[in-house]
Design a protein around this motif. Structure first.
Motif, PDB file in Angstrom:
ATOM      1  N   UNK A 179       3.206   2.841  43.457  1.00 56.87           N
ATOM      2  CA  UNK A 179       3.157   1.400  43.745  1.00 56.87           C
ATOM      3  C   UNK A 179       2.757   0.648  42.481  1.00 56.87           C
ATOM      4  N   UNK A 180       2.960  -0.646  42.513  1.00 56.84           N
ATOM      5  CA  UNK A 180       2.758  -1.460  41.301  1.00 56.84           C
ATOM      6  C   UNK A 180       1.375  -1.290  40.700  1.00 56.84           C
ATOM      7  N   UNK A 181       0.337  -1.214  41.559  1.00 56.44           N
ATOM      8  CA  UNK A 181      -1.028  -1.200  41.052  1.00 56.44           C
ATOM      9  C   UNK A 181      -1.743   0.114  41.356  1.00 56.44           C
ATOM     10  N   UNK A 182      -0.981   1.186  41.514  1.00 53.17           N
ATOM     11  CA  UNK A 182      -1.553   2.483  41.834  1.00 53.17           C
ATOM     12  C   UNK A 182      -1.066   3.509  40.819  1.00 53.17           C
ATOM     13  N   UNK A 183      -2.023   4.260  40.281  1.00 53.47           N
ATOM     14  CA  UNK A 183      -1.693   5.247  39.257  1.00 53.47           C
ATOM     15  C   UNK A 183      -2.418   6.535  39.623  1.00 53.47           C
ATOM     16  N   UNK A 184      -1.681   7.635  39.692  1.00 57.92           N
ATOM     17  CA  UNK A 184      -2.251   8.896  40.174  1.00 57.92           C
ATOM     18  C   UNK A 184      -2.108   9.966  39.106  1.00 57.92           C
ATOM     19  N   UNK A 185      -3.167  10.703  38.885  1.00 60.91           N
ATOM     20  CA  UNK A 185      -3.158  11.834  37.951  1.00 60.91           C
ATOM     21  C   UNK A 185      -3.235  13.117  38.770  1.00 60.91           C
TER      22      UNK A 185
END
Lengths: 116, 117
Positions: free
Chosen positions: A70-76
């Motif tokens: 999603x635009x404001x979600x970042x997953x490592x």
């Protein structure tokens, strides 16, 4: 105002286990997003950056991957953690609406990951 | 190649005295310079930046930094140190001559500031 959230704050995982760290940004749209690793409380190593949904660039080949669903979600993520993956992981964002060279990056409070 | 150096691993200052944390840089184009502070178990907080214009930049918590093009330096300063200023300080640079879609920030190794009562 803009805020950035990272969780969990601390994580202890066994070698070979999977990993998922999440970062979300509020109060802005289409941010540039970054994952860093900080070893031994010192220098920062840029791992991944993203300029938009589904757009991920990797800086260092390694055991980790990143996604931006999603635009404001970042997953490592990682499928199998190594001992060398231990460290302090920081997520950051910068405003894509600012002139790129002058836009500061704003950091979350990090996740301390210990691999046993 | 872009690079930034923080020559001091640690700086010790007595409370009330002025402090300086040093930073030098190397870029191919115009430098865009930043200072960040990190408290234990926290993320980095943005203090100030130099883009263009006045060589003395003022930032948060009473900090300022002086840009010196001839010496390729961007030293962080504060007239009167507080014990609460004790933290890890990072200098960072972007190379305005480098064509990168996201304009990568290059961080120094950090300088630990210890302010003693």
């Amino acid at each position: 105002s803009q805020t950035i959230h990272q969780w969990p704050a601390t994580l202890v995982q066994p070698v070979g286990s999977p990993l998922s760290l999440e970062c979300t940004v509020e109060g802005t749209s289409n941010p540039n997003l970054y994952w860093y690793r900080q070893a031994a409380g010192r220098g920062l190593q840029l791992l991944f950056y993203s300029v938009g949904i589904g757009q991920i660039s990797s800086e260092v080949p390694q055991n980790l991957s990143a996604s931006r669903p999603q635009d404001r979600q970042f997953i490592l993520s990682s499928k199998k953690l190594l001992l060398s993956d231990s460290g302090f992981y920081l997520c950051a964002w910068s405003a894509s609406t600012e002139f790129p060279v002058s836009a500061p990056q704003h950091f979350g409070d990090g996740t301390r990951l210990s691999i046993l | 190649a872009q690079s930034v150096a923080q020559p001091e691993d640690q700086v010790n200052v007595a409370e009330g005295n002025p402090l300086t944390v040093k930073c030098t840089y190397s870029v191919s184009g115009n430098p865009y310079l930043f200072w960040y502070v990190q408290y234990p178990n926290r993320g980095l907080q943005f203090l100030l930046k130099y883009i263009t214009g006045d060589n003395l930049v003022k930032g948060s918590y009473g900090f300022e930094a002086e840009f010196n093009k001839s010496q390729t330096s961007f030293h962080l300063k504060k007239p009167s140190a507080l014990v609460s200023d004790s933290a890890l300080y990072f200098c960072a640079v972007r190379d305005g001559g480098f064509s990168g879609g996201y304009n990568k920030l290059i961080f120094g190794a950090g300088t630990r500031l210890a302010v003693h009562p």
